[in-house]
Design a protein around this motif. Sequence first.
Motif, PDB file in Angstrom:
ATOM      1  N   ALA A   1       6.077   4.679 -11.804  1.00  0.00           N
ATOM      2  CA  ALA A   1       6.830   4.063 -12.905  1.00  0.00           C
ATOM      3  C   ALA A   1       5.960   3.901 -14.132  1.00  0.00           C
ATOM      4  N   LEU A   2       4.685   3.561 -13.928  1.00  0.00           N
ATOM      5  CA  LEU A   2       3.783   3.364 -15.053  1.00  0.00           C
ATOM      6  C   LEU A   2       3.527   4.681 -15.785  1.00  0.00           C
ATOM      7  N   LYS A   3       3.355   5.752 -15.039  1.00  0.00           N
ATOM      8  CA  LYS A   3       3.154   7.063 -15.669  1.00  0.00           C
ATOM      9  C   LYS A   3       4.381   7.478 -16.476  1.00  0.00           C
ATOM     10  N   GLU A   4       5.559   7.291 -15.871  1.00  0.00           N
ATOM     11  CA  GLU A   4       6.782   7.681 -16.560  1.00  0.00           C
ATOM     12  C   GLU A   4       7.033   6.804 -17.783  1.00  0.00           C
ATOM     13  N   THR A   5       6.724   5.508 -17.655  1.00  0.00           N
ATOM     14  CA  THR A   5       6.915   4.607 -18.795  1.00  0.00           C
ATOM     15  C   THR A   5       5.979   4.973 -19.928  1.00  0.00           C
ATOM     16  N   ARG A   6       4.760   5.310 -19.590  1.00  0.00           N
ATOM     17  CA  ARG A   6       3.795   5.718 -20.623  1.00  0.00           C
ATOM     18  C   ARG A   6       4.289   6.986 -21.322  1.00  0.00           C
ATOM     19  N   ARG A   7       4.784   7.927 -20.551  1.00  0.00           N
ATOM     20  CA  ARG A   7       5.290   9.164 -21.151  1.00  0.00           C
ATOM     21  C   ARG A   7       6.487   8.878 -22.059  1.00  0.00           C
ATOM     22  N   ALA A   8       7.364   7.994 -21.587  1.00  0.00           N
ATOM     23  CA  ALA A   8       8.540   7.655 -22.387  1.00  0.00           C
ATOM     24  C   ALA A   8       8.148   6.901 -23.659  1.00  0.00           C
ATOM     25  N   TYR A   9       7.104   6.068 -23.553  1.00  0.00           N
ATOM     26  CA  TYR A   9       6.639   5.342 -24.733  1.00  0.00           C
ATOM     27  C   TYR A   9       6.076   6.301 -25.776  1.00  0.00           C
ATOM     28  N   ASP A  10       5.304   7.291 -25.298  1.00  0.00           N
ATOM     29  CA  ASP A  10       4.752   8.274 -26.231  1.00  0.00           C
ATOM     30  C   ASP A  10       5.853   9.056 -26.935  1.00  0.00           C
TER      31      ASP A  10
ATOM     32  N   TRP B   1       6.686  -0.988 -21.728  1.00  0.00           N
ATOM     33  CA  TRP B   1       5.457  -0.420 -21.167  1.00  0.00           C
ATOM     34  C   TRP B   1       4.534  -1.528 -20.657  1.00  0.00           C
ATOM     35  N   GLN B   2       4.391  -2.601 -21.453  1.00  0.00           N
ATOM     36  CA  GLN B   2       3.533  -3.716 -21.067  1.00  0.00           C
ATOM     37  C   GLN B   2       4.051  -4.411 -19.812  1.00  0.00           C
ATOM     38  N   ALA B   3       5.359  -4.528 -19.657  1.00  0.00           N
ATOM     39  CA  ALA B   3       5.937  -5.175 -18.480  1.00  0.00           C
ATOM     40  C   ALA B   3       5.599  -4.403 -17.214  1.00  0.00           C
ATOM     41  N   VAL B   4       5.661  -3.078 -17.264  1.00  0.00           N
ATOM     42  CA  VAL B   4       5.326  -2.267 -16.094  1.00  0.00           C
ATOM     43  C   VAL B   4       3.830  -2.369 -15.791  1.00  0.00           C
ATOM     44  N   GLN B   5       3.015  -2.423 -16.842  1.00  0.00           N
ATOM     45  CA  GLN B   5       1.574  -2.596 -16.632  1.00  0.00           C
ATOM     46  C   GLN B   5       1.292  -3.883 -15.851  1.00  0.00           C
ATOM     47  N   ARG B   6       1.903  -4.971 -16.287  1.00  0.00           N
ATOM     48  CA  ARG B   6       1.673  -6.250 -15.634  1.00  0.00           C
ATOM     49  C   ARG B   6       2.187  -6.242 -14.199  1.00  0.00           C
ATOM     50  N   ASP B   7       3.338  -5.604 -13.977  1.00  0.00           N
ATOM     51  CA  ASP B   7       3.855  -5.515 -12.605  1.00  0.00           C
ATOM     52  C   ASP B   7       2.870  -4.777 -11.703  1.00  0.00           C
ATOM     53  N   TYR B   8       2.273  -3.728 -12.232  1.00  0.00           N
ATOM     54  CA  TYR B   8       1.321  -2.954 -11.434  1.00  0.00           C
ATOM     55  C   TYR B   8       0.069  -3.771 -11.122  1.00  0.00           C
ATOM     56  N   LEU B   9      -0.466  -4.451 -12.129  1.00  0.00           N
ATOM     57  CA  LEU B   9      -1.667  -5.264 -11.916  1.00  0.00           C
ATOM     58  C   LEU B   9      -1.371  -6.451 -10.998  1.00  0.00           C
ATOM     59  N   ASP B  10      -0.202  -7.049 -11.139  1.00  0.00           N
ATOM     60  CA  ASP B  10       0.177  -8.147 -10.245  1.00  0.00           C
ATOM     61  C   ASP B  10       0.304  -7.666  -8.805  1.00  0.00           C
TER      62      ASP B  10
ATOM     63  N   GLN C   1       0.819  -1.213   0.000  1.00  0.00           N
ATOM     64  CA  GLN C   1       0.000   0.000   0.000  1.00  0.00           C
ATOM     65  C   GLN C   1       0.852   1.262   0.000  1.00  0.00           C
ATOM     66  N   ASN C   2       1.876   1.268   0.823  1.00  0.00           N
ATOM     67  CA  ASN C   2       2.618   2.506   1.061  1.00  0.00           C
ATOM     68  C   ASN C   2       3.887   2.647   0.232  1.00  0.00           C
ATOM     69  N   GLU C   3       4.397   1.553  -0.306  1.00  0.00           N
ATOM     70  CA  GLU C   3       5.663   1.635  -1.028  1.00  0.00           C
ATOM     71  C   GLU C   3       5.565   1.105  -2.461  1.00  0.00           C
ATOM     72  N   ILE C   4       5.185  -0.162  -2.590  1.00  0.00           N
ATOM     73  CA  ILE C   4       5.296  -0.822  -3.886  1.00  0.00           C
ATOM     74  C   ILE C   4       4.303  -0.264  -4.899  1.00  0.00           C
ATOM     75  N   LEU C   5       3.016  -0.214  -4.543  1.00  0.00           N
ATOM     76  CA  LEU C   5       2.017   0.279  -5.493  1.00  0.00           C
ATOM     77  C   LEU C   5       2.225   1.747  -5.859  1.00  0.00           C
ATOM     78  N   PRO C   6       2.496   2.647  -4.906  1.00  0.00           N
ATOM     79  CA  PRO C   6       2.786   4.030  -5.312  1.00  0.00           C
ATOM     80  C   PRO C   6       3.991   4.131  -6.241  1.00  0.00           C
ATOM     81  N   ALA C   7       5.033   3.341  -5.966  1.00  0.00           N
ATOM     82  CA  ALA C   7       6.210   3.383  -6.829  1.00  0.00           C
ATOM     83  C   ALA C   7       5.896   2.868  -8.224  1.00  0.00           C
ATOM     84  N   LEU C   8       5.113   1.780  -8.300  1.00  0.00           N
ATOM     85  CA  LEU C   8       4.742   1.240  -9.603  1.00  0.00           C
ATOM     86  C   LEU C   8       3.818   2.190 -10.356  1.00  0.00           C
ATOM     87  N   ALA C   9       2.959   2.882  -9.622  1.00  0.00           N
ATOM     88  CA  ALA C   9       2.080   3.852 -10.281  1.00  0.00           C
ATOM     89  C   ALA C   9       2.906   4.967 -10.922  1.00  0.00           C
TER      90      ALA C   9
END
Length: 445
Positions: free
Chosen positions: A375-384, A393-402, A365-373
Amino acid sequence: MIIFPLLTGLKPIRNRFLAPKSMLLLLLIGPFANAVEQTKPAQVLSLQQAVTKTLEQNPKLIAFGYQFEAQAGRVQQAGLKPNPELTLAVEDTFGSGELTGMDSAETTLGISWVLEGQQRRGRVNAAQARTSVLEVERDIQRLDASANSARLFMLALALQTRLQQAEQAIEFARDVVKVIDQRVNVGNSPTAERARAKVELSRRLLEHEDIEHELLVAKRQLAAQWGSTQVEFTTVEGTLTQLPKVAGYSELKTRLDLNPRLQYFVTSERWEESQLALVKAQSKPQWRLSAGVKHLSATDDQALVAGISVPLGVFDRQQGRVTEARALMALNRAEREAEQVQLDTALYGTHQELLHSLHIVNAYQNEILPALATALKETRRAYDLGRYSFLEWQAVQRDYLDAQSTLVEASLVAHLKAIELERLTGVAITPAATTSTISNSITNP
Protein backbone atom coordinates in the motif's frame (compact mmCIF):
# COMPACT_ATOMS: atom_id res chain seq x y z
CA MET A 1 13.29 -19.94 25.07
CA ILE A 2 15.66 -22.83 25.80
CA ILE A 3 16.33 -24.09 29.30
CA PHE A 4 19.77 -25.54 29.97
CA PRO A 5 20.88 -27.49 33.07
CA LEU A 6 22.70 -25.14 35.40
CA LEU A 7 26.23 -25.00 36.69
CA THR A 8 28.00 -26.70 33.81
CA GLY A 9 31.32 -25.02 33.27
CA LEU A 10 30.91 -22.37 35.96
CA LYS A 11 33.92 -21.40 38.04
CA PRO A 12 34.00 -22.81 41.60
CA ILE A 13 32.40 -20.44 44.07
CA ARG A 14 33.35 -20.35 47.74
CA ASN A 15 29.82 -19.50 48.84
CA ARG A 16 27.85 -22.71 49.21
CA PHE A 17 24.74 -21.00 47.92
CA LEU A 18 26.33 -20.44 44.53
CA ALA A 19 27.49 -24.03 44.10
CA PRO A 20 24.64 -26.34 45.25
CA LYS A 21 24.98 -30.08 45.07
CA SER A 22 21.40 -31.01 45.94
CA MET A 23 19.64 -30.03 42.74
CA LEU A 24 20.32 -28.92 39.19
CA LEU A 25 18.48 -25.64 38.77
CA LEU A 26 17.12 -24.89 35.33
CA LEU A 27 18.60 -21.84 33.65
CA LEU A 28 16.72 -19.52 31.30
CA ILE A 29 18.93 -18.58 28.36
CA GLY A 30 16.81 -17.73 25.34
CA PRO A 31 16.33 -19.08 21.84
CA PHE A 32 19.54 -17.78 20.41
CA ALA A 33 21.89 -19.22 23.03
CA ASN A 34 21.42 -22.90 22.20
CA ALA A 35 24.54 -23.08 20.07
CA VAL A 36 27.99 -23.44 21.56
CA GLU A 37 28.94 -20.02 22.84
CA GLN A 38 31.88 -18.55 21.01
CA THR A 39 34.27 -15.86 22.04
CA LYS A 40 32.55 -12.49 21.70
CA PRO A 41 33.75 -8.94 22.10
CA ALA A 42 33.39 -7.64 25.63
CA GLN A 43 30.80 -5.04 24.57
CA VAL A 44 28.32 -7.67 23.27
CA LEU A 45 26.22 -9.47 25.88
CA SER A 46 24.33 -12.70 25.28
CA LEU A 47 21.40 -13.89 27.36
CA GLN A 48 23.38 -16.88 28.62
CA GLN A 49 26.14 -14.57 29.82
CA ALA A 50 23.62 -12.30 31.56
CA VAL A 51 21.97 -15.15 33.45
CA THR A 52 25.27 -16.77 34.38
CA LYS A 53 26.62 -13.48 35.75
CA THR A 54 23.39 -13.08 37.72
CA LEU A 55 23.67 -16.50 39.32
CA GLU A 56 27.29 -15.92 40.24
CA GLN A 57 27.16 -12.31 41.43
CA ASN A 58 23.59 -11.32 42.31
CA PRO A 59 23.82 -9.52 45.69
CA LYS A 60 20.59 -11.02 47.04
CA LEU A 61 21.67 -14.54 46.12
CA ILE A 62 25.03 -14.03 47.79
CA ALA A 63 23.35 -12.66 50.91
CA PHE A 64 20.99 -15.64 51.05
CA GLY A 65 23.98 -17.97 50.93
CA TYR A 66 25.03 -16.93 54.43
CA GLN A 67 21.87 -18.51 55.76
CA PHE A 68 23.46 -21.87 54.98
CA GLU A 69 26.43 -21.06 57.16
CA ALA A 70 24.06 -20.11 59.97
CA GLN A 71 22.05 -23.28 59.45
CA ALA A 72 25.22 -25.39 59.51
CA GLY A 73 25.86 -23.94 62.96
CA ARG A 74 22.32 -24.89 64.04
CA VAL A 75 22.85 -28.46 62.87
CA GLN A 76 26.14 -28.61 64.74
CA GLN A 77 24.52 -27.17 67.85
CA ALA A 78 21.64 -29.64 67.69
CA GLY A 79 24.06 -32.57 67.81
CA LEU A 80 26.04 -31.43 70.84
CA LYS A 81 25.77 -33.58 73.97
CA PRO A 82 25.03 -31.96 77.33
CA ASN A 83 28.04 -31.50 79.58
CA PRO A 84 28.24 -33.76 82.65
CA GLU A 85 27.79 -32.14 86.05
CA LEU A 86 30.36 -32.45 88.83
CA THR A 87 28.96 -32.36 92.35
CA LEU A 88 30.63 -32.13 95.75
CA ALA A 89 28.55 -32.73 98.90
CA VAL A 90 29.74 -32.58 102.55
CA GLU A 91 27.53 -34.03 105.31
CA ASP A 92 27.70 -34.42 109.13
CA THR A 93 29.90 -31.39 109.79
CA PHE A 94 29.89 -28.55 112.31
CA GLY A 95 27.15 -30.14 114.37
CA SER A 96 27.07 -31.00 118.04
CA GLY A 97 28.52 -33.88 120.05
CA GLU A 98 30.29 -36.38 117.82
CA LEU A 99 29.49 -34.27 114.78
CA THR A 100 31.53 -31.30 115.97
CA GLY A 101 34.02 -30.06 113.39
CA MET A 102 35.02 -32.26 110.46
CA ASP A 103 35.92 -35.44 112.32
CA SER A 104 32.72 -37.25 111.31
CA ALA A 105 32.26 -35.58 107.94
CA GLU A 106 31.13 -37.58 104.92
CA THR A 107 32.32 -36.10 101.64
CA THR A 108 30.87 -37.27 98.31
CA LEU A 109 32.42 -36.33 94.98
CA GLY A 110 30.21 -37.34 92.09
CA ILE A 111 29.50 -36.84 88.41
CA SER A 112 26.10 -36.97 86.66
CA TRP A 113 24.85 -36.72 83.14
CA VAL A 114 21.53 -36.68 81.29
CA LEU A 115 20.59 -39.47 78.89
CA GLU A 116 19.01 -37.65 75.89
CA GLY A 117 19.97 -39.76 72.88
CA GLN A 118 16.49 -39.77 71.33
CA GLN A 119 15.97 -36.06 71.84
CA ARG A 120 19.37 -35.24 70.40
CA ARG A 121 18.61 -37.30 67.28
CA GLY A 122 15.30 -35.48 66.98
CA ARG A 123 16.99 -32.09 67.15
CA VAL A 124 19.52 -33.08 64.50
CA ASN A 125 16.82 -34.46 62.20
CA ALA A 126 14.78 -31.27 62.55
CA ALA A 127 17.81 -29.07 61.82
CA GLN A 128 18.76 -31.13 58.78
CA ALA A 129 15.18 -30.97 57.50
CA ARG A 130 15.31 -27.20 57.83
CA THR A 131 18.46 -27.25 55.69
CA SER A 132 16.47 -29.00 52.95
CA VAL A 133 13.84 -26.25 53.15
CA LEU A 134 16.55 -23.62 52.74
CA GLU A 135 17.87 -25.45 49.69
CA VAL A 136 14.46 -25.23 48.02
CA GLU A 137 14.17 -21.56 48.98
CA ARG A 138 17.56 -21.04 47.37
CA ASP A 139 16.36 -22.73 44.18
CA ILE A 140 13.28 -20.49 44.11
CA GLN A 141 15.39 -17.37 44.43
CA ARG A 142 17.84 -18.54 41.78
CA LEU A 143 15.03 -19.36 39.35
CA ASP A 144 13.35 -16.00 40.00
CA ALA A 145 16.62 -14.14 39.55
CA SER A 146 17.30 -16.00 36.29
CA ALA A 147 13.83 -15.22 34.99
CA ASN A 148 14.12 -11.56 35.98
CA SER A 149 17.44 -11.23 34.18
CA ALA A 150 15.93 -12.88 31.11
CA ARG A 151 13.02 -10.42 31.18
CA LEU A 152 15.32 -7.42 31.48
CA PHE A 153 17.50 -8.78 28.70
CA MET A 154 14.51 -9.17 26.38
CA LEU A 155 13.33 -5.66 27.24
CA ALA A 156 16.76 -4.28 26.33
CA LEU A 157 16.70 -6.29 23.10
CA ALA A 158 13.24 -4.92 22.25
CA LEU A 159 14.35 -1.34 22.92
CA GLN A 160 17.46 -1.96 20.85
CA THR A 161 15.24 -3.13 18.00
CA ARG A 162 12.88 -0.18 18.44
CA LEU A 163 15.91 2.10 18.21
CA GLN A 164 16.74 0.55 14.85
CA GLN A 165 13.16 1.13 13.76
CA ALA A 166 13.35 4.75 14.92
CA GLU A 167 16.51 5.25 12.86
CA GLN A 168 14.75 3.81 9.82
CA ALA A 169 11.77 6.08 10.47
CA ILE A 170 14.07 9.12 10.64
CA GLU A 171 15.64 8.19 7.32
CA PHE A 172 12.19 7.73 5.88
CA ALA A 173 11.04 11.14 7.19
CA ARG A 174 14.15 12.82 5.77
CA ASP A 175 13.46 11.30 2.37
CA VAL A 176 9.92 12.65 2.56
CA VAL A 177 11.18 16.15 3.39
CA LYS A 178 13.54 15.94 0.44
CA VAL A 179 10.74 14.91 -1.92
CA ILE A 180 8.41 17.63 -0.63
CA ASP A 181 11.18 20.25 -0.94
CA GLN A 182 11.60 19.39 -4.59
CA ARG A 183 7.87 19.57 -5.25
CA VAL A 184 7.49 22.87 -3.40
CA ASN A 185 10.44 24.39 -5.29
CA VAL A 186 8.83 23.60 -8.63
CA GLY A 187 5.40 24.70 -7.44
CA ASN A 188 3.76 21.28 -7.42
CA SER A 189 3.03 21.29 -3.66
CA PRO A 190 2.10 24.00 -1.17
CA THR A 191 4.63 25.08 1.46
CA ALA A 192 2.30 23.74 4.17
CA GLU A 193 3.20 20.20 3.10
CA ARG A 194 6.87 20.94 3.65
CA ALA A 195 6.08 22.26 7.12
CA ARG A 196 4.09 19.13 7.98
CA ALA A 197 6.89 16.90 6.70
CA LYS A 198 9.43 18.71 8.87
CA VAL A 199 7.16 18.38 11.90
CA GLU A 200 6.99 14.63 11.27
CA LEU A 201 10.79 14.49 11.10
CA SER A 202 11.05 16.36 14.41
CA ARG A 203 8.66 13.90 16.03
CA ARG A 204 10.69 10.96 14.79
CA LEU A 205 13.88 12.52 16.18
CA LEU A 206 12.22 13.00 19.58
CA GLU A 207 10.99 9.42 19.54
CA HIS A 208 14.52 8.22 18.83
CA GLU A 209 15.84 10.21 21.79
CA ASP A 210 13.15 8.79 24.09
CA ILE A 211 14.07 5.24 23.13
CA GLU A 212 17.76 5.96 23.69
CA HIS A 213 17.04 7.01 27.28
CA GLU A 214 14.83 3.98 27.89
CA LEU A 215 17.53 1.68 26.55
CA LEU A 216 20.16 3.21 28.85
CA VAL A 217 17.91 2.60 31.85
CA ALA A 218 17.15 -0.98 30.75
CA LYS A 219 20.85 -1.77 30.39
CA ARG A 220 21.55 -0.30 33.82
CA GLN A 221 18.78 -2.40 35.37
CA LEU A 222 20.16 -5.50 33.67
CA ALA A 223 23.70 -4.83 34.93
CA ALA A 224 22.30 -4.37 38.45
CA GLN A 225 21.20 -8.01 38.35
CA TRP A 226 24.80 -9.04 38.94
CA GLY A 227 25.55 -6.18 41.32
CA SER A 228 27.15 -3.80 38.87
CA THR A 229 26.49 -0.07 38.86
CA GLN A 230 28.30 0.34 35.54
CA VAL A 231 27.17 -0.94 32.15
CA GLU A 232 30.13 -2.77 30.64
CA PHE A 233 28.36 -3.84 27.45
CA THR A 234 27.11 -1.76 24.55
CA THR A 235 24.63 -4.11 22.88
CA VAL A 236 22.67 -7.23 23.70
CA GLU A 237 22.75 -10.11 21.28
CA GLY A 238 19.70 -11.79 19.82
CA THR A 239 16.87 -11.81 17.30
CA LEU A 240 13.57 -10.70 18.73
CA THR A 241 11.41 -12.46 16.16
CA GLN A 242 13.05 -15.85 16.62
CA LEU A 243 10.04 -17.03 18.57
CA PRO A 244 9.39 -20.23 20.51
CA LYS A 245 7.29 -23.19 19.53
CA VAL A 246 4.87 -23.84 22.34
CA ALA A 247 3.99 -27.20 23.87
CA GLY A 248 0.34 -27.99 24.57
CA TYR A 249 -1.22 -27.00 27.87
CA SER A 250 -1.71 -30.62 28.99
CA GLU A 251 1.98 -31.35 28.38
CA LEU A 252 3.03 -28.26 30.32
CA LYS A 253 0.71 -29.14 33.20
CA THR A 254 2.38 -32.51 33.68
CA ARG A 255 5.64 -30.66 34.43
CA LEU A 256 4.08 -28.26 36.92
CA ASP A 257 5.19 -30.37 39.89
CA LEU A 258 8.79 -29.46 39.02
CA ASN A 259 8.12 -25.91 40.17
CA PRO A 260 10.27 -25.36 43.28
CA ARG A 261 7.39 -23.55 44.96
CA LEU A 262 5.53 -26.84 45.16
CA GLN A 263 8.69 -28.65 46.19
CA TYR A 264 8.96 -26.13 49.00
CA PHE A 265 5.75 -27.44 50.55
CA VAL A 266 6.97 -31.03 50.24
CA THR A 267 10.21 -30.29 52.10
CA SER A 268 8.36 -28.08 54.58
CA GLU A 269 6.07 -30.99 55.40
CA ARG A 270 9.09 -33.18 56.11
CA TRP A 271 10.42 -30.48 58.39
CA GLU A 272 7.09 -30.24 60.21
CA GLU A 273 7.12 -34.03 60.64
CA SER A 274 10.59 -33.87 62.18
CA GLN A 275 9.40 -31.08 64.47
CA LEU A 276 6.48 -33.25 65.61
CA ALA A 277 8.83 -36.19 66.26
CA LEU A 278 11.11 -33.90 68.29
CA VAL A 279 8.22 -32.60 70.39
CA LYS A 280 7.08 -36.15 71.13
CA ALA A 281 10.61 -37.11 72.12
CA GLN A 282 10.83 -34.09 74.43
CA SER A 283 7.61 -35.16 76.17
CA LYS A 284 9.35 -38.28 77.46
CA PRO A 285 11.23 -38.05 80.82
CA GLN A 286 14.97 -37.62 80.66
CA TRP A 287 16.88 -40.02 82.89
CA ARG A 288 19.86 -38.75 84.82
CA LEU A 289 22.67 -41.08 85.91
CA SER A 290 25.19 -40.27 88.62
CA ALA A 291 28.26 -41.94 90.12
CA GLY A 292 30.89 -40.91 92.61
CA VAL A 293 33.11 -41.60 95.62
CA LYS A 294 32.19 -41.04 99.28
CA HIS A 295 34.87 -40.42 101.95
CA LEU A 296 34.05 -41.21 105.59
CA SER A 297 36.28 -39.06 107.79
CA ALA A 298 35.43 -41.01 110.98
CA THR A 299 36.92 -44.25 109.67
CA ASP A 300 39.00 -42.81 106.87
CA ASP A 301 37.24 -45.14 104.40
CA GLN A 302 35.99 -44.66 100.88
CA ALA A 303 32.96 -46.08 99.12
CA LEU A 304 31.43 -45.89 95.64
CA VAL A 305 28.01 -44.32 95.18
CA ALA A 306 25.68 -44.45 92.16
CA GLY A 307 22.20 -43.30 91.43
CA ILE A 308 19.54 -42.75 88.83
CA SER A 309 16.96 -40.00 88.62
CA VAL A 310 13.75 -40.54 86.63
CA PRO A 311 11.28 -37.63 86.37
CA LEU A 312 7.69 -38.67 86.96
CA GLY A 313 5.68 -38.16 83.78
CA VAL A 314 2.54 -37.16 85.63
CA PHE A 315 1.90 -34.16 83.44
CA ASP A 316 2.64 -34.01 79.71
CA ARG A 317 4.12 -30.54 79.29
CA GLN A 318 4.33 -30.86 75.49
CA GLN A 319 0.63 -31.32 74.65
CA GLY A 320 0.29 -27.80 73.28
CA ARG A 321 3.38 -28.11 71.10
CA VAL A 322 2.15 -31.45 69.72
CA THR A 323 -1.16 -29.84 68.79
CA GLU A 324 0.68 -26.91 67.21
CA ALA A 325 2.95 -29.19 65.15
CA ARG A 326 0.00 -31.20 63.81
CA ALA A 327 -1.90 -28.02 62.93
CA LEU A 328 1.13 -26.66 61.06
CA MET A 329 1.35 -29.88 59.06
CA ALA A 330 -2.32 -29.57 58.10
CA LEU A 331 -1.77 -25.90 57.24
CA ASN A 332 1.18 -26.80 55.01
CA ARG A 333 -0.92 -29.34 53.07
CA ALA A 334 -3.76 -26.83 52.64
CA GLU A 335 -1.37 -24.13 51.41
CA ARG A 336 0.18 -26.55 48.93
CA GLU A 337 -3.24 -27.32 47.45
CA ALA A 338 -3.98 -23.59 47.18
CA GLU A 339 -0.60 -22.97 45.53
CA GLN A 340 -1.24 -25.83 43.10
CA VAL A 341 -4.51 -24.22 41.99
CA GLN A 342 -2.88 -20.80 41.69
CA LEU A 343 0.04 -22.11 39.63
CA ASP A 344 -2.26 -24.12 37.38
CA THR A 345 -4.39 -21.04 36.74
CA ALA A 346 -1.31 -18.92 36.03
CA LEU A 347 0.01 -21.62 33.69
CA TYR A 348 -3.21 -21.73 31.69
CA GLY A 349 -3.47 -17.94 31.44
CA THR A 350 0.17 -17.51 30.44
CA HIS A 351 -0.11 -20.26 27.85
CA GLN A 352 -3.15 -18.62 26.28
CA GLU A 353 -1.48 -15.20 26.24
CA LEU A 354 1.59 -16.67 24.57
CA LEU A 355 -0.51 -18.31 21.87
CA HIS A 356 -2.29 -15.01 21.28
CA SER A 357 1.00 -13.11 21.01
CA LEU A 358 2.36 -15.64 18.55
CA HIS A 359 -0.82 -15.27 16.49
CA ILE A 360 -0.37 -11.47 16.42
CA VAL A 361 3.28 -11.79 15.38
CA ASN A 362 2.38 -14.23 12.62
CA ALA A 363 -0.40 -11.99 11.33
CA TYR A 364 1.78 -8.88 11.24
CA GLN A 365 4.74 -10.66 9.68
CA ASN A 366 2.86 -12.56 7.01
CA GLU A 367 -0.19 -10.43 6.29
CA ILE A 368 -0.36 -6.92 7.72
CA LEU A 369 3.18 -5.62 7.12
CA PRO A 370 3.46 -7.02 3.56
CA ALA A 371 0.08 -5.51 2.72
CA LEU A 372 1.05 -2.14 4.19
CA ALA A 373 4.36 -2.24 2.34
CA THR A 374 2.48 -2.73 -0.92
CA ALA A 375 0.00 0.00 0.00
CA LEU A 376 2.85 2.37 0.80
CA LYS A 377 4.50 1.80 -2.58
CA GLU A 378 1.24 2.31 -4.43
CA THR A 379 0.39 5.40 -2.39
CA ARG A 380 3.79 6.89 -3.11
CA ARG A 381 3.33 6.24 -6.81
CA ALA A 382 -0.14 7.76 -6.74
CA TYR A 383 1.17 10.80 -4.86
CA ASP A 384 3.87 11.35 -7.47
CA LEU A 385 1.15 11.23 -10.13
CA GLY A 386 -0.98 13.70 -8.20
CA ARG A 387 -3.80 11.22 -7.51
CA TYR A 388 -3.30 11.11 -3.69
CA SER A 389 -2.74 13.97 -1.32
CA PHE A 390 0.20 14.29 1.04
CA LEU A 391 -2.11 13.54 4.00
CA GLU A 392 -3.10 10.20 2.44
CA TRP A 393 0.53 9.31 1.83
CA GLN A 394 1.47 10.34 5.38
CA ALA A 395 -1.38 8.27 6.86
CA VAL A 396 -0.13 5.10 5.15
CA GLN A 397 3.42 5.86 6.32
CA ARG A 398 2.26 6.08 9.92
CA ASP A 399 0.20 2.89 9.61
CA TYR A 400 3.28 1.06 8.36
CA LEU A 401 5.54 2.37 11.13
CA ASP A 402 2.88 1.64 13.76
CA ALA A 403 2.61 -1.92 12.46
CA GLN A 404 6.36 -2.34 12.87
CA SER A 405 6.10 -1.17 16.49
CA THR A 406 3.21 -3.56 17.11
CA LEU A 407 5.29 -6.43 15.76
CA VAL A 408 8.11 -5.60 18.19
CA GLU A 409 5.74 -5.31 21.16
CA ALA A 410 3.99 -8.59 20.33
CA SER A 411 7.34 -10.35 19.92
CA LEU A 412 8.50 -9.01 23.28
CA VAL A 413 5.31 -10.17 24.99
CA ALA A 414 5.72 -13.62 23.44
CA HIS A 415 9.25 -13.93 24.83
CA LEU A 416 8.17 -12.71 28.26
CA LYS A 417 5.33 -15.22 28.38
CA ALA A 418 7.70 -17.99 27.27
CA ILE A 419 10.07 -17.06 30.10
CA GLU A 420 7.18 -17.21 32.56
CA LEU A 421 6.17 -20.66 31.29
CA GLU A 422 9.72 -21.86 31.81
CA ARG A 423 9.72 -20.42 35.32
CA LEU A 424 6.44 -22.19 36.10
CA THR A 425 7.21 -25.58 34.59
CA GLY A 426 10.87 -25.96 33.68
CA VAL A 427 9.90 -27.08 30.17
CA ALA A 428 12.42 -26.16 27.49
CA ILE A 429 10.67 -24.20 24.76
CA THR A 430 12.36 -24.67 21.40
CA PRO A 431 12.78 -21.63 19.15
CA ALA A 432 11.00 -21.72 15.83
CA ALA A 433 13.12 -22.07 12.73
CA THR A 434 12.39 -18.76 11.06
CA THR A 435 14.36 -16.64 8.66
CA SER A 436 12.38 -13.45 9.19
CA THR A 437 13.92 -10.84 11.46
CA ILE A 438 13.04 -7.41 12.71
CA SER A 439 15.66 -5.89 10.47
CA ASN A 440 13.82 -7.37 7.49
CA SER A 441 10.53 -5.97 8.72
CA ILE A 442 11.75 -2.42 9.19
CA THR A 443 13.42 -2.08 5.81
CA ASN A 444 11.83 0.72 3.82
CA PRO A 445 9.58 -0.57 1.04
